[in-house]
Each structure stands twice: as structure tokens, then as C-alpha cells.
Write a protein that holds these residues in place. Structure first.
Motif, PDB file in Angstrom:
ATOM      1  N   VAL A  63       0.842  -1.200   0.000  1.00 44.05           N
ATOM      2  CA  VAL A  63       0.000   0.000   0.000  1.00 44.05           C
ATOM      3  C   VAL A  63       0.874   1.245   0.000  1.00 44.05           C
ATOM      4  CG1 VAL A  63      -1.918  -1.137   1.225  1.00 44.05           C
ATOM      5  CG2 VAL A  63      -0.167   0.096   2.541  1.00 44.05           C
ATOM      6  N   LYS A  64       0.214   2.380  -0.227  1.00 44.25           N
ATOM      7  CA  LYS A  64       0.939   3.649  -0.109  1.00 44.25           C
ATOM      8  C   LYS A  64       0.111   4.622   0.719  1.00 44.25           C
ATOM      9  CE  LYS A  64      -0.539   5.439  -4.618  1.00 44.25           C
ATOM     10  NZ  LYS A  64      -0.070   5.915  -5.911  1.00 44.25           N
ATOM     11  N   ASN A  65       0.836   5.540   1.356  1.00 43.43           N
ATOM     12  CA  ASN A  65       0.256   6.623   2.153  1.00 43.43           C
ATOM     13  C   ASN A  65      -0.802   6.161   3.164  1.00 43.43           C
ATOM     14  OD1 ASN A  65       1.903   8.282   0.570  1.00 43.43           O
ATOM     15  ND2 ASN A  65       0.279   8.598  -0.927  1.00 43.43           N
ATOM     16  N   PRO A  66      -0.494   5.118   3.928  1.00 45.23           N
ATOM     17  CA  PRO A  66      -1.485   4.616   4.892  1.00 45.23           C
ATOM     18  C   PRO A  66      -1.680   5.557   6.083  1.00 45.23           C
ATOM     19  CG  PRO A  66       0.607   3.517   5.231  1.00 45.23           C
ATOM     20  CD  PRO A  66       0.759   4.373   3.995  1.00 45.23           C
ATOM     21  N   ILE A  67      -2.887   5.511   6.614  1.00 45.99           N
ATOM     22  CA  ILE A  67      -3.193   6.190   7.880  1.00 45.99           C
ATOM     23  C   ILE A  67      -3.521   5.086   8.871  1.00 45.99           C
ATOM     24  CG2 ILE A  67      -4.690   7.806   9.099  1.00 45.99           C
ATOM     25  CD1 ILE A  67      -5.367   9.003   6.290  1.00 45.99           C
ATOM     26  N   ILE A  68      -2.716   5.019   9.946  1.00 43.70           N
ATOM     27  CA  ILE A  68      -2.975   4.027  10.983  1.00 43.70           C
ATOM     28  C   ILE A  68      -3.196   4.758  12.309  1.00 43.70           C
ATOM     29  CG2 ILE A  68      -1.743   2.200   9.768  1.00 43.70           C
ATOM     30  CD1 ILE A  68       0.572   2.513  11.678  1.00 43.70           C
ATOM     31  N   PHE A  98       4.710   0.934   1.086  1.00 38.85           N
ATOM     32  CA  PHE A  98       5.013   0.005   2.177  1.00 38.85           C
ATOM     33  C   PHE A  98       4.552  -1.404   1.826  1.00 38.85           C
ATOM     34  CE2 PHE A  98       4.589   4.175   3.920  1.00 38.85           C
ATOM     35  CZ  PHE A  98       5.613   4.258   4.857  1.00 38.85           C
ATOM     36  N   GLU A  99       5.332  -2.378   2.257  1.00 40.02           N
ATOM     37  CA  GLU A  99       4.896  -3.769   2.195  1.00 40.02           C
ATOM     38  C   GLU A  99       3.884  -3.980   3.316  1.00 40.02           C
ATOM     39  OE1 GLU A  99       5.666  -6.484   0.318  1.00 40.02           O
ATOM     40  OE2 GLU A  99       7.070  -5.411  -0.977  1.00 40.02           O
ATOM     41  N   VAL A 100       2.815  -4.682   3.022  1.00 44.24           N
ATOM     42  CA  VAL A 100       1.873  -5.105   4.056  1.00 44.24           C
ATOM     43  C   VAL A 100       2.314  -6.511   4.450  1.00 44.24           C
ATOM     44  CG1 VAL A 100      -0.522  -5.670   4.600  1.00 44.24           C
ATOM     45  CG2 VAL A 100      -0.001  -3.708   3.127  1.00 44.24           C
ATOM     46  N   HIS A 122      -6.456  -4.349  11.410  1.00 42.55           N
ATOM     47  CA  HIS A 122      -5.140  -4.020  11.945  1.00 42.55           C
ATOM     48  C   HIS A 122      -4.126  -4.389  10.871  1.00 42.55           C
ATOM     49  CE1 HIS A 122      -6.131  -3.886  16.509  1.00 42.55           C
ATOM     50  NE2 HIS A 122      -7.033  -3.258  15.774  1.00 42.55           N
ATOM     51  N   ILE A 123      -3.059  -3.602  10.807  1.00 41.24           N
ATOM     52  CA  ILE A 123      -2.095  -3.772   9.728  1.00 41.24           C
ATOM     53  C   ILE A 123      -0.671  -3.651  10.269  1.00 41.24           C
ATOM     54  CG2 ILE A 123      -2.051  -1.318   9.094  1.00 41.24           C
ATOM     55  CD1 ILE A 123      -2.125  -2.289   6.110  1.00 41.24           C
ATOM     56  N   ASN A 124       0.238  -4.383   9.647  1.00 39.16           N
ATOM     57  CA  ASN A 124       1.663  -4.256   9.924  1.00 39.16           C
ATOM     58  C   ASN A 124       2.333  -3.869   8.605  1.00 39.16           C
ATOM     59  OD1 ASN A 124       3.881  -4.563  11.857  1.00 39.16           O
ATOM     60  ND2 ASN A 124       4.584  -6.133  10.425  1.00 39.16           N
ATOM     61  N   LEU A 125       3.119  -2.800   8.638  1.00 39.95           N
ATOM     62  CA  LEU A 125       3.736  -2.229   7.441  1.00 39.95           C
ATOM     63  C   LEU A 125       5.252  -2.241   7.566  1.00 39.95           C
ATOM     64  CD1 LEU A 125       1.519   0.964   7.502  1.00 39.95           C
ATOM     65  CD2 LEU A 125       1.244  -0.931   5.898  1.00 39.95           C
ATOM     66  N   ALA A 126       5.947  -2.484   6.447  1.00 32.50           N
ATOM     67  CA  ALA A 126       7.410  -2.430   6.428  1.00 32.50           C
ATOM     68  C   ALA A 126       7.857  -1.482   5.318  1.00 32.50           C
ATOM     69  CB  ALA A 126       7.999  -3.809   6.192  1.00 32.50           C
TER      70      ALA A 126
END
Length: 138
Positions: free
Chosen positions: A43-48, A67-69, A89-93
Motif C-alpha cells: 500500500v501507499k500513504n497509509p493512515i494508521i 510500504f509492504e503489508v 489491523h495492519i503491519n507495514l514495512a
């Protein structure tokens, strides 16, 4: 967004440009689907966000770039007013392998997002006054 049903599960492929939460809400409304999901992609430009219990509100942070999900998981439910709620819920790298995670407010798919939904009969949420959150009601 593309999807198909296989053995009580929905396989959903979100394409570049699709909004994650919005797409899952549209899918759930169209197919009248509830359940739990997991997946991965980019994804790009995430809001968490993080839920601050003392303030009883989400503290949001936007990340810029791609970002890699490494993991996304959550559920699709309905509140007492009939609104579809996607709780994810998400984890981003990032490209340095730094990771962040939290409650996903929204993100745009940059390449693909591959999700499996384990479908279920209607799952309801109602407001819990202690936490000021709509929690699953069973």
C-alpha cells in the motif's frame, strides 16, 4: 477489486489505486458478507491509529510512501444502525525493513492486496459505554 467464493471463503484481490477499507465495505454491502479476514500485499500513504484508552479516541498518524503489508487482519461486522464496519489491523514495512502497525484507518493499494475472508453469518457490534467503542456483541 476482484473476488470469488471458494468453500465458504471469499478471495479478494485489490488492485493498485483501490482504497482498502472502502473496497472491503463495498464488497460486504454488495454480497451481504460478514466474517474475519487476513492478507498481505503493498500500500501507499497509509493512515494508521492507536486507541488511547484514557482519552477514548484514536490517535492517527499518516505515513507517506510505499510500504509492504506484512500482515493485515480484521473482521467485517454491522452496527445496530446497519452500517458495515471493517475493523482492520495492519503491519507495514518500509524499504529499510522498519515496521509499524496499528488500526488501519485507510490506505491506497500500490501494487496488490490479497485477502481471504472466512465468511460467517451476521456479526453485530454495539456501543460499549465504558470504552466508547462499538464492540462485537454476542
Amino acid at each position: 477489486m476482484r473476488y470469488k467464493f471458494v468453500n465458504g471463503k471469499a478471495i479478494i484481490i485489490l488492485d493498485a489505486g483501490d482504497k482498502v477499507i472502502k473496497s472491503l465495505q463495498e464488497f460486504a454491502k454488495k454480497e451481504n458478507i460478514f466474517g474475519f479476514f487476513f492478507g498481505l500485499g503493498a500500500v501507499k500513504n497509509p493512515i494508521i491509529a492507536y486507541y488511547d484508552l484514557s482519552r477514548k479516541e484514536y490517535i492517527k498518524k499518516q505515513f507517506f510512501g510505499e510500504f509492504e503489508v506484512t500482515s493485515i487482519m480484521g473482521n467485517i461486522t454491522q452496527d445496530t444502525e446497519g452500517n458495515v464496519i471493517v475493523h482492520a489491523h495492519i503491519n507495514l514495512a518500509d524499504n529499510s525493513m522498519n515496521c509499524w502497525g496499528g488500526h488501519l484507518i485507510e490506505a491506497e493499494v500500490s501494487v496488490t492486496l490479497e485477502i481471504i475472508v472466512i465468511t460467517h453469518e451476521k456479526i453485530s457490534r454495539k456501543l460499549d459505554d465504558r470504552f466508547k467503542l462499538k464492540l462485537i456483541s454476542i
